[in-house]
Write a protein that holds these residues in place. Structure first.
Motif, PDB file in Angstrom:
ATOM      1  N   GLN A 136       0.850  -1.195   0.000  1.00 59.60           N
ATOM      2  CA  GLN A 136       0.000   0.000   0.000  1.00 59.60           C
ATOM      3  C   GLN A 136       0.879   1.236   0.000  1.00 59.60           C
ATOM      4  O   GLN A 136       1.600   1.485   0.972  1.00 59.60           O
ATOM      5  N   PRO A 137       0.875   2.033  -1.089  1.00 61.10           N
ATOM      6  CA  PRO A 137       1.730   3.236  -1.113  1.00 61.10           C
ATOM      7  C   PRO A 137       1.333   4.275  -0.076  1.00 61.10           C
ATOM      8  O   PRO A 137       2.148   5.083   0.347  1.00 61.10           O
ATOM      9  N   VAL A 138       0.057   4.237   0.347  1.00 65.62           N
ATOM     10  CA  VAL A 138      -0.430   5.174   1.371  1.00 65.62           C
ATOM     11  C   VAL A 138      -1.255   4.389   2.388  1.00 65.62           C
ATOM     12  O   VAL A 138      -2.168   3.643   2.020  1.00 65.62           O
ATOM     13  N   TYR A 139      -0.924   4.546   3.672  1.00 69.91           N
ATOM     14  CA  TYR A 139      -1.673   3.874   4.731  1.00 69.91           C
ATOM     15  C   TYR A 139      -1.882   4.872   5.866  1.00 69.91           C
ATOM     16  O   TYR A 139      -0.940   5.539   6.311  1.00 69.91           O
ATOM     17  N   THR A 140      -3.116   4.976   6.349  1.00 64.52           N
ATOM     18  CA  THR A 140      -3.449   5.944   7.399  1.00 64.52           C
ATOM     19  C   THR A 140      -4.234   5.271   8.520  1.00 64.52           C
ATOM     20  O   THR A 140      -5.093   4.422   8.262  1.00 64.52           O
ATOM     21  N   LYS A 141      -3.927   5.688   9.749  1.00 64.37           N
ATOM     22  CA  LYS A 141      -4.640   5.165  10.918  1.00 64.37           C
ATOM     23  C   LYS A 141      -4.806   6.297  11.926  1.00 64.37           C
ATOM     24  O   LYS A 141      -3.904   7.125  12.092  1.00 64.37           O
ATOM     25  N   HIS A 142      -5.955   6.336  12.616  1.00 65.75           N
ATOM     26  CA  HIS A 142      -6.227   7.387  13.599  1.00 65.75           C
ATOM     27  C   HIS A 142      -6.284   6.805  15.014  1.00 65.75           C
ATOM     28  O   HIS A 142      -6.741   5.675  15.217  1.00 65.75           O
ATOM     29  N   TYR A 143      -5.819   7.629  15.975  1.00 64.27           N
ATOM     30  CA  TYR A 143      -5.826   7.248  17.378  1.00 64.27           C
ATOM     31  C   TYR A 143      -6.469   8.360  18.190  1.00 64.27           C
ATOM     32  O   TYR A 143      -6.487   9.532  17.773  1.00 64.27           O
ATOM     33  N   THR A 144      -6.963   8.005  19.363  1.00 60.20           N
ATOM     34  CA  THR A 144      -7.533   9.016  20.253  1.00 60.20           C
ATOM     35  C   THR A 144      -7.191   8.692  21.704  1.00 60.20           C
ATOM     36  O   THR A 144      -7.015   7.523  22.074  1.00 60.20           O
ATOM     37  N   TYR A 145      -7.041   9.745  22.510  1.00 59.17           N
ATOM     38  CA  TYR A 145      -6.791   9.584  23.939  1.00 59.17           C
ATOM     39  C   TYR A 145      -7.413  10.773  24.662  1.00 59.17           C
ATOM     40  O   TYR A 145      -7.001  11.913  24.471  1.00 59.17           O
ATOM     41  N   ASN A 146      -8.445  10.488  25.479  1.00 60.09           N
ATOM     42  CA  ASN A 146      -9.224  11.559  26.112  1.00 60.09           C
ATOM     43  C   ASN A 146      -9.699  12.538  25.033  1.00 60.09           C
ATOM     44  O   ASN A 146     -10.394  12.153  24.124  1.00 60.09           O
ATOM     45  N   ASP A 147      -9.281  13.805  25.127  1.00 63.00           N
ATOM     46  CA  ASP A 147      -9.740  14.785  24.137  1.00 63.00           C
ATOM     47  C   ASP A 147      -8.688  15.041  23.062  1.00 63.00           C
ATOM     48  O   ASP A 147      -8.797  15.984  22.280  1.00 63.00           O
ATOM     49  N   LYS A 148      -7.661  14.197  22.990  1.00 60.59           N
ATOM     50  CA  LYS A 148      -6.600  14.364  21.997  1.00 60.59           C
ATOM     51  C   LYS A 148      -6.787  13.356  20.869  1.00 60.59           C
ATOM     52  O   LYS A 148      -7.354  12.280  21.051  1.00 60.59           O
ATOM     53  N   LYS A 149      -6.271  13.701  19.688  1.00 62.80           N
ATOM     54  CA  LYS A 149      -6.338  12.789  18.556  1.00 62.80           C
ATOM     55  C   LYS A 149      -5.032  12.859  17.768  1.00 62.80           C
ATOM     56  O   LYS A 149      -4.370  13.900  17.706  1.00 62.80           O
ATOM     57  N   ALA A 150      -4.663  11.712  17.210  1.00 63.57           N
ATOM     58  CA  ALA A 150      -3.420  11.620  16.448  1.00 63.57           C
ATOM     59  C   ALA A 150      -3.667  10.828  15.173  1.00 63.57           C
ATOM     60  O   ALA A 150      -4.579  10.002  15.098  1.00 63.57           O
ATOM     61  N   ALA A 151      -2.845  11.099  14.165  1.00 65.96           N
ATOM     62  CA  ALA A 151      -2.947  10.390  12.894  1.00 65.96           C
ATOM     63  C   ALA A 151      -1.599   9.773  12.548  1.00 65.96           C
ATOM     64  O   ALA A 151      -0.550  10.397  12.741  1.00 65.96           O
ATOM     65  N   LEU A 152      -1.638   8.546  12.078  1.00 62.67           N
ATOM     66  CA  LEU A 152      -0.452   7.851  11.593  1.00 62.67           C
ATOM     67  C   LEU A 152      -0.537   7.781  10.068  1.00 62.67           C
ATOM     68  O   LEU A 152      -1.521   7.304   9.516  1.00 62.67           O
ATOM     69  N   HIS A 153       0.491   8.288   9.384  1.00 63.93           N
ATOM     70  CA  HIS A 153       0.542   8.232   7.929  1.00 63.93           C
ATOM     71  C   HIS A 153       1.808   7.485   7.517  1.00 63.93           C
ATOM     72  O   HIS A 153       2.913   7.865   7.920  1.00 63.93           O
ATOM     73  N   ILE A 154       1.634   6.438   6.727  1.00 66.70           N
ATOM     74  CA  ILE A 154       2.770   5.672   6.224  1.00 66.70           C
ATOM     75  C   ILE A 154       2.775   5.778   4.700  1.00 66.70           C
ATOM     76  O   ILE A 154       1.786   5.450   4.047  1.00 66.70           O
ATOM     77  N   PHE A 155       3.896   6.264   4.150  1.00 65.55           N
ATOM     78  CA  PHE A 155       4.027   6.433   2.710  1.00 65.55           C
ATOM     79  C   PHE A 155       5.299   5.737   2.236  1.00 65.55           C
ATOM     80  O   PHE A 155       6.314   5.742   2.931  1.00 65.55           O
ATOM     81  N   THR A 156       5.247   5.190   1.039  1.00 65.55           N
ATOM     82  CA  THR A 156       6.470   4.669   0.440  1.00 65.55           C
ATOM     83  C   THR A 156       7.310   5.839  -0.073  1.00 65.55           C
ATOM     84  O   THR A 156       6.789   6.906  -0.374  1.00 65.55           O
ATOM     85  N   GLN A 157       8.610   5.607  -0.168  1.00 68.65           N
ATOM     86  CA  GLN A 157       9.478   6.680  -0.675  1.00 68.65           C
ATOM     87  C   GLN A 157       9.124   7.036  -2.113  1.00 68.65           C
ATOM     88  O   GLN A 157       9.253   8.186  -2.528  1.00 68.65           O
ATOM     89  N   LYS A 158       8.627   6.060  -2.889  1.00 63.40           N
ATOM     90  CA  LYS A 158       8.215   6.331  -4.268  1.00 63.40           C
ATOM     91  C   LYS A 158       7.033   7.284  -4.303  1.00 63.40           C
ATOM     92  O   LYS A 158       6.996   8.226  -5.102  1.00 63.40           O
ATOM     93  N   GLN A 159       6.048   7.062  -3.417  1.00 68.83           N
ATOM     94  CA  GLN A 159       4.884   7.943  -3.351  1.00 68.83           C
ATOM     95  C   GLN A 159       5.284   9.339  -2.899  1.00 68.83           C
ATOM     96  O   GLN A 159       4.804  10.347  -3.431  1.00 68.83           O
ATOM     97  N   LEU A 160       6.164   9.403  -1.917  1.00 64.89           N
ATOM     98  CA  LEU A 160       6.641  10.700  -1.429  1.00 64.89           C
ATOM     99  C   LEU A 160       7.336  11.476  -2.541  1.00 64.89           C
ATOM    100  O   LEU A 160       7.095  12.678  -2.720  1.00 64.89           O
TER     101      LEU A 160
END
Length: 288
Positions: free
Chosen positions: A50-74
């Motif tokens: 997968q050239p692009v993969y995204t996942k979201h996380y949450t903790y209390n009132d905070k939120k974070a995003a994980l983005h994984i990209f291949t060097q080719k896509q970048l």
């Protein structure tokens, strides 16, 4: 929130495909840099299904995003300029893992912005500019002022990005903040278009007059990349131009850009006979 994210990026760092990990923290209450998230984990891999993969996380009132990209896509995003957040994340994010100084080398490349890469980026941007500008002018002549306004706003945005490239830099999300410092004349055009009290027709009329000079003065530099590629042989069919590897990134703007350069005298038309006495093949060559 970094302490909570650390086990996640440490696990990713142990993967031999992971080249680098950057942590980006929100700098403002509502931050376009992080897509309104509190934290971004930006991971670059050597390869993936997968050239692009995204996942979201949450903790209390905070939120974070994980983005994984291949060097080719970048690389593709950096060449085409279709994801300006990448530049900001690479330059301003905090490196938390860097395999064999991959990220260090990439950031150094961004700062130095080699001339070959810059010429290609300027060519692609100028192609987009010429298309939107010509379409906007056509709408204006047809008295479709709202459509003309929409297209000229886009063309000014491409002109702004072009000005950033000319200064050896990469456009960021807040490109007008950059341009206000780098090229006040372009910023002034944009500001007058959106804030003037003149009628929309009058604003557009004045802007087209002023823009003609700014675009004309940049045509030689904007066309340098495509003209250098076309100089590799004497004549080209349009299909050969489309298939040329370095010009594929011009995409749907390529033919309009070719015709723009024909109109400006940078590219000449060579007619060759066909089996018909009335129809001729149309070949392209650069002006010597």
């Amino acid at each position: 929130m970094e302490a909570l994210l650390r086990p996640i990026y440490q696990e990713r760092a142990s993967d031999p495909n992971t080249l680098g990990i950057i942590l980006v923290e929100k700098r403002e209450e509502v931050s376009p840099m992080t897509d309104t998230f509190d934290s971004i984990l930006f991971i670059i891999t050597s390869e993936s299904n997968q050239p692009v993969y995204t996942k979201h996380y949450t903790y209390n009132d905070k939120k974070a995003a994980l983005h994984i990209f291949t060097q080719k896509q970048l690389r593709k995003w950096l060449i085409l300029g279709t994801n300006p957040k990448m530049v900001d994340w690479l330059i301003n994010g905090r490196v938390v893992f860097d395999r064999n100084e991959y990220l260090e080398g990439l950031k150094q490349e961004l700062y130095e912005f080699p001339i070959n890469g810059r010429k290609a980026r300027m060519g692609i941007e100028f192609a987009k500019l010429s298309r939107r500008y010509l379409e906007g002018k056509l709408f204006f002549e047809q008295l479709n002022f709202l459509d003309a306004y929409n297209h000229i706003i886009d063309s000014l945005h491409h002109l702004a990005r072009l000005a950033v490239f000319e200064n050896g830099m990469h456009p960021e999300i807040m490109v007008w903040k950059q341009v206000k410092q780098l090229d006040p004349s372009i910023y002034k055009l944009y500001d007058e278009l959106i804030s003037s009290e003149e009628s929309l027709e009058k604003r557009l009329e004045l802007l087209f007059l002023a823009s003609d000079f700014l675009i004309h003065s940049r045509t030689k530099d904007g066309a340098q990349h495509i003209l250098e590629v076309l100089s590799l042989k004497e004549f080209w069919t349009i299909q050969e131009i489309h298939e040329q590897e370095e010009l594929k990134n011009y995409s749907v703007d390529l033919e309009v850009f070719i015709e723009f350069l024909v109109d400006k005298g940078f590219i000449l038309i060579e007619k060759q006979p066909t089996k018909s006495n009335e129809i001729m093949h149309r070949y392209y060559k650069i002006k010597a």
